[in-house]
Design an enzyme around this catalytic site. Structure first.
Site, PDB file in Angstrom:
ATOM      1  CD  GLN A 251      -1.109  -8.586   6.271  1.00 61.44           C
ATOM      2  OE1 GLN A 251      -0.623  -8.274   5.194  1.00 61.44           O
ATOM      3  NE2 GLN A 251      -1.405  -7.683   7.200  1.00 61.44           N
TER       4      GLN A 251
ATOM      5  CG  HIS B 105      -1.896  -1.121   1.258  1.00 57.69           C
ATOM      6  ND1 HIS B 105      -2.837  -1.337   0.277  1.00 57.69           N
ATOM      7  CD2 HIS B 105      -2.066  -2.123   2.168  1.00 57.69           C
ATOM      8  CE1 HIS B 105      -3.554  -2.414   0.579  1.00 57.69           C
ATOM      9  NE2 HIS B 105      -3.102  -2.908   1.706  1.00 57.69           N
TER      10      HIS B 105
END
Length: 262
Positions: free
Chosen positions: A150, A47
């Protein structure tokens, strides 16, 4: 090869504290966060606005500052994984993991033969540009670098035992926001609604002696999950630290000025 201080903490069963760098691009952030007491930093290529040249500088100074540089890569692709490890990242976090097959591919990309298929160039950032026997280096790199999954999808929670069964998995980290979206949680108390799925992941990790953690800006929740057995406590991010610190100071000045004039 430089020892991985984060892995050493985890192997000893100790907690590790750090944060996510999502926007700042000054290499000095590694020194600053070392002074703040961080054990590790994640640099966010999923991101954040980072290219490889920027990551190289951020990782290098963080290594020199004595804390562990980790990179969240955008996706589970060979060139995204191997190149940040070549630059000197001592671990990678792969987002959106869902299946055992994905994890097998990730381990192949991140490790040298015979465990994986990563190509080897020794005297790069991952070895502080020093010469070393390639076989010795590859063996050390396979042991030192952390592969962190994750967990932020419904399927990953449902298949967590199979995902963790792949040799080479170093740790897991919960991504609460994406996990809530994947599970369709619409409760105002999102964290309470996530307790069951997160506990399932933690229990599976504890059963297989794989360290786990969570990335969140809620200190009470970080403390609670540390108490339950999580070791990787990733608190907030650089954007929130900057905004909160500035806002607190400016608010105090404004309130103090108003009090003096009233």
């Amino acid at each position: 090869m430089k020892a991985n201080a984060l892995r050493h903490l985890l192997d000893q069963g100790k907690p590790a504290y750090g944060t996510m760098i999502q926007d700042l691009r000054t290499p000095s952030i590694g020194q600053i966060m070392a002074q703040a007491g961080c054990d590790f930093l994640f640099f966010d290529m999923e991101h954040g606005p980072y290219n490889l040249a920027t990551i190289a500088d951020l990782v290098r100074v963080t290594r020199l500052s004595g804390i562990t540089p980790l990179v969240r890569v955008p996706d589970a692709q060979y060139h995204l994984i191997s190149r940040v490890l070549d630059l000197g990242a001592q671990g990678i976090m792969i987002p959106r993991v869902e299946t055992k097959a994905q994890v097998e591919h990730i381990v192949e990309c991140a490790t040298f033969p015979p465990r994986g298929k990563r190509g080897c160039s020794v005297n790069k950032g991952h070895n502080d540009f020093l010469p070393q026997n390639p076989l010795q280096f590859a063996e050390q790199a396979n042991e030192e670098n952390l592969i962190i999954l994750q967990i932020e999808r419904r399927q990953a929670v449902e298949e967590i035992e199979e995902i963790l069964s792949v040799p080479g998995v170093g740790a897991t980290i919960i991504g609460p926001n994406d996990l809530a979206l994947s599970l369709g949680i619409q409760s105002d108390d999102m964290l309470a609604a996530l307790e069951g799925p997160i506990q399932r992941v933690l229990d599976a990790c504890l059963e297989q002696s794989i360290p786990s953690g969570i990335h969140i800006g809620n200190l009470e929740w970080l403390s609670e999950w540390q108490h339950r057995g999580m070791q990787i406590l990733c608190y907030s991010n650089d954007i929130n630290f900057l905004r909160t610190g500035a806002a607190n100071g400016i608010r105090w000045l404004r309130d103090h000025a108003m009090a003096q004039t009233s």
